[in-house]
Each structure stands twice: as C-alpha cells, then as structure tokens.
Design a protein around this motif. Sequence first.
Motif, PDB file in Angstrom:
ATOM      1  N   LYS A 159       9.712 -11.758 -33.554  1.00 19.57           N
ATOM      2  CA  LYS A 159      10.982 -11.082 -33.825  1.00 19.57           C
ATOM      3  C   LYS A 159      12.138 -12.075 -33.826  1.00 19.57           C
ATOM      4  O   LYS A 159      12.986 -12.076 -34.735  1.00 19.57           O
ATOM      5  CB  LYS A 159      11.227  -9.983 -32.788  1.00 19.57           C
ATOM      6  CG  LYS A 159      12.526  -9.236 -32.997  1.00 19.57           C
ATOM      7  CD  LYS A 159      12.731  -8.165 -31.931  1.00 19.57           C
ATOM      8  CE  LYS A 159      14.078  -7.457 -32.108  1.00 19.57           C
ATOM      9  NZ  LYS A 159      14.303  -6.422 -31.077  1.00 19.57           N
ATOM     10  N   SER A 160      12.179 -12.932 -32.820  1.00 18.78           N
ATOM     11  CA  SER A 160      13.245 -13.930 -32.728  1.00 18.78           C
ATOM     12  C   SER A 160      13.150 -14.933 -33.872  1.00 18.78           C
ATOM     13  O   SER A 160      14.174 -15.347 -34.440  1.00 18.78           O
ATOM     14  CB  SER A 160      13.174 -14.656 -31.381  1.00 18.78           C
ATOM     15  OG  SER A 160      13.360 -13.743 -30.314  1.00 18.78           O
TER      16      SER A 160
ATOM     17  N   ARG B  71      11.975 -14.374 -36.868  1.00 21.43           N
ATOM     18  CA  ARG B  71      12.463 -13.723 -38.087  1.00 21.43           C
ATOM     19  C   ARG B  71      13.997 -13.689 -38.108  1.00 21.43           C
ATOM     20  O   ARG B  71      14.606 -13.850 -39.169  1.00 21.43           O
ATOM     21  CB  ARG B  71      11.898 -12.310 -38.189  1.00 21.43           C
ATOM     22  CG  ARG B  71      10.462 -12.248 -38.674  1.00 21.43           C
ATOM     23  CD  ARG B  71      10.083 -10.835 -39.095  1.00 21.43           C
ATOM     24  NE  ARG B  71      10.114  -9.920 -37.967  1.00 21.43           N
ATOM     25  CZ  ARG B  71       9.060  -9.626 -37.208  1.00 21.43           C
ATOM     26  NH1 ARG B  71       7.892 -10.196 -37.466  1.00 21.43           N
ATOM     27  NH2 ARG B  71       9.156  -8.781 -36.197  1.00 21.43           N
ATOM     28  N   ASN B  72      14.597 -13.473 -36.949  1.00 19.87           N
ATOM     29  CA  ASN B  72      16.058 -13.450 -36.892  1.00 19.87           C
ATOM     30  C   ASN B  72      16.648 -14.801 -37.291  1.00 19.87           C
ATOM     31  O   ASN B  72      17.681 -14.869 -37.962  1.00 19.87           O
ATOM     32  CB  ASN B  72      16.528 -13.059 -35.490  1.00 19.87           C
ATOM     33  CG  ASN B  72      16.265 -11.598 -35.179  1.00 19.87           C
ATOM     34  OD1 ASN B  72      16.052 -10.782 -36.088  1.00 19.87           O
ATOM     35  ND2 ASN B  72      16.270 -11.247 -33.905  1.00 19.87           N
TER      36      ASN B  72
ATOM     37  N   HIS C 182      19.145 -16.002 -40.679  1.00 17.05           N
ATOM     38  CA  HIS C 182      20.492 -16.515 -40.427  1.00 17.05           C
ATOM     39  C   HIS C 182      20.921 -17.438 -41.576  1.00 17.05           C
ATOM     40  O   HIS C 182      20.222 -18.391 -41.902  1.00 17.05           O
ATOM     41  CB  HIS C 182      20.530 -17.260 -39.104  1.00 17.05           C
ATOM     42  CG  HIS C 182      21.897 -17.365 -38.513  1.00 17.05           C
ATOM     43  ND1 HIS C 182      22.888 -18.146 -39.069  1.00 17.05           N
ATOM     44  CD2 HIS C 182      22.456 -16.771 -37.421  1.00 17.05           C
ATOM     45  CE1 HIS C 182      23.986 -18.038 -38.340  1.00 17.05           C
ATOM     46  NE2 HIS C 182      23.750 -17.196 -37.337  1.00 17.05           N
TER      47      HIS C 182
ATOM     48  N   CYS D 120      12.219 -15.808 -25.990  1.00 12.26           N
ATOM     49  CA  CYS D 120      12.353 -15.536 -27.427  1.00 12.26           C
ATOM     50  C   CYS D 120      11.340 -16.333 -28.233  1.00 12.26           C
ATOM     51  O   CYS D 120      11.636 -16.834 -29.326  1.00 12.26           O
ATOM     52  CB  CYS D 120      13.774 -15.844 -27.890  1.00 12.26           C
ATOM     53  SG  CYS D 120      15.036 -14.798 -27.131  1.00 12.26           S
TER      54      CYS D 120
ATOM     55  N   ASP E 294      20.909 -15.534 -28.267  1.00 11.69           N
ATOM     56  CA  ASP E 294      20.097 -14.520 -27.601  1.00 11.69           C
ATOM     57  C   ASP E 294      19.451 -15.162 -26.384  1.00 11.69           C
ATOM     58  O   ASP E 294      19.209 -16.375 -26.369  1.00 11.69           O
ATOM     59  CB  ASP E 294      19.027 -13.968 -28.547  1.00 11.69           C
ATOM     60  CG  ASP E 294      18.445 -12.641 -28.068  1.00 11.69           C
ATOM     61  OD1 ASP E 294      18.904 -12.139 -27.020  1.00 11.69           O
ATOM     62  OD2 ASP E 294      17.535 -12.113 -28.734  1.00 11.69           O
TER      63      ASP E 294
END
Length: 867
Positions: free
Chosen positions: A529-530, A532-533, A537, A525, A521
């Motif tokens: 939000k980033s 949490r992504n 993973h 970031c 991405d």
Amino acid sequence: MEVTRVRALRGPNLWSRHTAIEAVVHCTEAESSILNIPGFESRLRALFPEVGLLQLAGHTGGVSMAHVLQLAALRLQAESGCPVTFSRTATTLETGVLQVVFEYTEEEVGRLALKLAEQLCLAAATDTPFDLAAALTQLKELDEDTRLGPSTGAIVQAATVRNIPYRRLTEGSLVQFGWGSKQRRIQAAETDRSSAIAEAIAQDKQLTKKLLNAAGVSVPSGREVTDIDDAWAAMLEITGASATIVPVVVKPKDGNQGKGVSVNINSREQLNIAYAAAAERSPEVLVERFIPGSDFRLLVVGNQMVAAARRDAPLVIGDGIRTIRALVEQVNNDPRRGSGHATSLTKISIDDIALASLATQNFTADSVPCKGARVILRNNANLSTGGTATDVTDDVHPDLAASAVAAAEMIGLDICGVDIVCDSVSLPLQEQGGGIVEVNAAPGLRMHLQPSFGKGRAVGEAIVSTMFAANDNGRIPLVAVAGTNGKTTTVRLIAHILSCNGLRVGMTNSDGVYIQGQRIDTGDCSGPKSARNVLMHPDVDAAVFETARGGVLREGLAFDRCNVAVVTNIGMGDHLGLSYITTVEDLAVVKRVVVQNVAPDGVAVLNAADPMAANMASSCLGTVTFFAHDISHPVMATHRAQGRRVVYVDNGYIVASQNSSKQDKFEQRIALVQVPITRNGTIGFQIENTMAAVAAAWALNIDWDIIRRGVASFVNDAQTAPGRFNFFDYRGASVIADYGHNPDAIIALVAAIENIPAEQRMVVISGAGDRRDVDISRQTEILGSAFDEVILYQDQCQRGRADGEVLKLLQQGLVNAVRTKRIDEIQGEFLAIDTALSRLNPGDLCLILIDQVEEALAHIAKRVAGS
C-alpha cells in the motif's frame, strides 16, 4: 468444507505473476478425497459439465474438495468470459487445511466466483440443485459492471503492449499510466491534458458553433430555444421564405452520446416529440438546420485525424412475416449488442422517438413491413442509440481531415470526436455543403475499435503515443530490498545515493514513507500500500522500497517489475510460523518474489555468503551481482571468473569488479574509512549493507563519484536511520540503540560489538511475542555469551502472549549463560533504559534493543543531553 480467509493478491506474489484470489480452506477427513463421497464427481459434472479434468492423467489418489473448489472457481470465471488460466492448491502442515489460489481479472468477480464455486461443491456433495445459468449470468453482469469500458480498455491495452505500467484509481475509468514524475492519467478518452475549459465549451453546443464559425468552419444555422413555441418559431426562422418547412435537428444544449437528439424534423407534431426528448435531457434546447447527408465521426488525437467512421441509423429489414417489434428483437439478439458500452453495439430501443420515426413512415411497432423494406427506427445514428458504424478512415480527404483538426484545436481538445454531416468524406466540406454539427470531449472509441463493417483502428495506440514518446515507458528507477536483516539501512543508503544524484526519491521502510527526505507517513510502511502511494506521487523520480514478507503474503508486490532487487540475507526468526511460513526455506520462497520480478534488463543483488539468497540467482530474468566480504568464496570466485559483477572487501576497501575479458577489466574502490556507518570497517553487517547499496547504485548506472559521495555523507544517527545501530556517548560509556529482534540480528550485533573495546558490557532486551518460543530464547542464549549484565523488560505490546510469558522465555535462554553474571527484570522499557544508564562507568558499553523506536531514541537522547 469451510473457507476461513480470503485474500486478493493484487500484484506478483508467492504463487505467480498473476493477480489472484488466495483462500484458506478447511476440509473434513471425508473431504480430503472426493472418492469418499459416493457419486460426487458425476453429480458435479451434471451440474457443471465444463469443470474440466479433476486429476491429470497418470496421477493416482484422491482429489480433495479444496482442489475441486479451485478448479470450479477458475472455470466459472472462464465460462463467463474472463481470460483466466492459472490456479493451484497447496497443502499446509495443518491436517485438512489447504491453500486455494486462482487467477482473476476483476477482483470482485474473483471473489464472487469463489462463493459460487463453494455453493457448487456443496450442491454436488449434498445432491441439491445448482443454477449454473444464473451463476454465469451473475458473473458476466458483474464483470461488465466492473471491468474497464471499451474506450479505456483499448488505451490500457495499448499501454500494456508498450510495457507502460498502469493502475486503476477508481472503480470507474480513471487510470494512471507510469510512475511518479513520469505518470500520466486518463479518464475514458480524456487525458490529464484535456482542458476543463475546453470540455465545458464542447458541452455548450451553441458556444461551440460560435467559435467554429469564427474559425471559418462550416456549421449549421440555428439557435437556443426556451420552450416548444420558441422551438417552432426557430424552425420557421430557419425555413425563411421557403414554401415548405426546412427540416431541423433538435438536441439538448449540453448533451452527449446522441441522447435526446432528433434529426430531420419537418412538422409541428414531430417537433413536439423531439422537443420533449431533448428537454428531458437538458432544460436548454437547440434547434438547428438539418444538413442532409451521412453522419460521420472523425477522431482527432493531438494534431492528427486518426480514425473516421460513417454512422448509420438503427434499422430493420422487413421479411413480410414478422412485426417491426419482432424484427428489432431479432436484431437485438446479436451477441455484439448489449445494454451498455461493454459490447461493440447497443440494443435498439422502441421508445417515443422510435415510434415517432415509425409514424413518419406510416408504421407502428406492430406493423409487418414487406420483404426488403428498410425501416428506420430513429433518425440519429449514434452507436449508443442502436446505430452501426462503417470504417471510412482511408477515404477521408486531407482538407476534410484538416477541418476536423482545426475544430478540435479551436475548442482546445487534445482528444476530440468531430461529428460531420456531408455526402462523402472523400471531398472537402466546402465542395458539398456539409458541416460540422458537434465537437465531443471524451469521445467513445467503440466505432473505431470494432466497427460493424470495415477494419478496426489502433486508436488506443494513437492516444498512448501522444502521452508517451516512442522510447518512454513511463517507468522510474525502482529498487526493491528484501531480506531478514539490514533492509531498512540498505534502503536508506540507496535512497541517499540516488538523492546525491539529483533525483527526487520516494522511499518506504519500517519507519514510514519518505518523499525527498520528508516523512509523509509513519509506522511500518514496508508493504505494498505504501509503495503504491509513492508510485502515485508526482514528485518522485526514483523509488526505493523495503519489501517485507508480510506485505508480499497479504497482497503481493505493488509493482509488476523492478530495476533492481536486493536480498540482504535469509535468517531464522523472521516471523516463522505465521501465514504457513514455517521454515527458512519457506521464507526464502517469499523473499525470492522480488528477484523473480526483476525486469529482463534489470539486476538482482544477492548475498553470496548466504546460501538461500545466492540460490535465488536462477530465478532472476535479468543479471546478477553478488556481494560478500570474501572474494574467494566459491560463489563469488565462480561469478567473477564468468566475467560478471561482484562486490567484496579487500584490504580496507569495498571493491566493485567485473572482468568481462582479459582486455576489459573494471574495478572501483571505496575506502571503508570513508564510510561512516562501518566505523572504519569494524562493523561487519554495516559493510554488507554498504556493499548491497553500492551494487544497487552500480546497477542503476550511477556515477562512481556520486556513489562515493553518497556512502561518505550517509550518517547512521537516530534521525537518518532510527534504530539501526545508533551510537551515543554517555559519560564516557558507549551506548548503542538497535531494533534487532531475531537471532540472526543478535549474532550480527554481537559480532560488531566485539570490535568495540569495553570494560563491562551490558544489554537491555525484550522480545517480540509473535516469534516462536525457540527464537525468543535463542536471542538471550546468544547474548549470554557476550554480555556481563542483562536487563530484561516486557514489550509494550505482547502480540498475543500472556503477561510475563516472553520474559520467562528470555530467562530460559540465559540458563546456561557463560559470561552473564547479573540478570534483572525491569517493568517498562524506559525504566529499563534508565537502570542500565545509571550503572554505566566510563569505558563501559551498553546495547539497548529498543521496542518503541522513536520514543526510546528520544528518551536516550534526552538522558545523553542531560549528562
């Protein structure tokens, strides 16, 4: 009163560790104290008696309307059954503007509570009605609709007790436990190891019988039927040569939760009703021999039976006065009964199946049974159709438990509800003619958690224990880096060291999201939000997050706790004036959030030379490692004398030291000449970044040979650390590109550049429009004393500023420049860069403070390659 901004803080935040709603509230002068509104408090209490104290004893002065809003929003949730306790109201520098914060358990419920509280305050102020009962009902219903059901909730609670982090992935019951490569997922009472094939088999009741029969498990005889006549034929087949009709069970082939199931059917009339009920649920219907006895549910988790319950059909007891309909209504008034799965019991419904069951007992819904008469409302005993449950776990015979486990294994389910009909669970099936009638995937846990009679069982804990070993909390190493300057480089260096240790690293920073070094991405970031992504993973063994102030203010942290929190420094100009953060002290409170949420066995790595950062030590639940250039700094010296960890510079080495006793001394040294980003120890801020990264790796118990290898192999070029003191050689001149954009960053850059010999020094600079005027001017004021030429350009995005406004502020900073002899304004970043490069001679130095990081670096690289 006007609410102008509402935020959901979904993780630990500026105010507390609770999830919370934050609202900006504007109050009029009259609303600054409810004493200015005659009769307000008495009307408020009349509308909502449970609102509580508006002002603590001993406090004087008026209570603002915003404070009342805060208390009302919290109390409305509490009265609707939500376990919330925290709330706060804070003033801002703007007159009449306050920040209201209150805890929530479900975000939508919290947002609704705020709206209802606002309506309540308005009603009390204007002496108009407010329907409290309707408001509480609305909140309760929304809470029931949005919160996790009892089965999923029990598993989540069991995980929480074991300190396993969780995240709800949907509005339903899909939940992730743990982080990264250690994660597991559930959906209600199914896990990510629950086979889709096994679930399909369990849905196909005829195939389930076939497999169980092959495994030697006792099952009732019967078959699939195509229509009502075929159902009657199947019933006659089961009866065989018997003189009387043998009772049967009619059920949908792929049903669940007992819906559409009718038992003990012994006539064509009953069969007609039963078939219709089953066919409504599924076009494929089964007719099976009815096994007399009690209905038992055995819960199998892994290879063990962990709970058992006897399920009894819904019934009422006659009193000789009321009708069956009235008796059912009385039973349904039990607060344990609800219309869904949120309560431990389900309301009894008088439907066609219930009426048919009553007819077999010569009753109608309006009959008045005699006192003591037991009236059965339906023959199946599922909780979802109004039945009750009695725990019998301690009575189950080992052979019967083994039969249940064998059934689950034959179908292939890791979590399984096995339905058995027999006279007693204290005997093996073979000794009493019982049988297994169904095997259920995703079994409901209500009957085991909160049985109508007997003790509840820890089935949530049993499920969690099959997903995570006793010493496994599902967490991966997590490092959070905060501060004004140096965050991105420190994050990248820590991630590089961890990757040298063989870990698959997930990293977020202001350049993007990276998994194992690959960017997935782009853009800034550095928010939750980033993060949490990354934690979602599956290929991440360790996580390193740049944690910017903006994300903390907007949403809180993406995690509940971290292993290591690094605070590089706290400086001026880092978006001061935004979101009511107006001073460096305010900024420090925001940056401190990561330190406050260090795990008890974790470490905070703090800059001892920065008073704001050093003062955060008292907020850390874990231990603290201080770093600074000078070991004689009072904070460093004291910390070292106390036997705690310090990292400092000594005679060209970074030294990591801990003297826990005279006999137990620890010291590791890393030569600065072996740390490329420090350029042989000449760049002070890069030394600080390296010390912070080394301290973080030390906190994670990384082997020191790996730490040395990591700092030695980390290259600070435009590919590995874009915009972070990237060095280019252009026709014999030194060109440095950096994304520094606040006064403290400029001071650090100037200090570093002064150690690089140069004939003439030139700087290319713009300014970010979302900074304060004083911070924009201060940057060029600093540069004016260090550079011979200054080239100004305007950022592509002015961030709310008028055209030319930033350039004017930059010019103001150069009014009293003591060194700068030439100042030019160039339109466009790339043209400004080209102008600077065209003026360079061998031996000169040019600092380019870039705006469009990737594009500008690519432009410089192209010019360098063409030189």
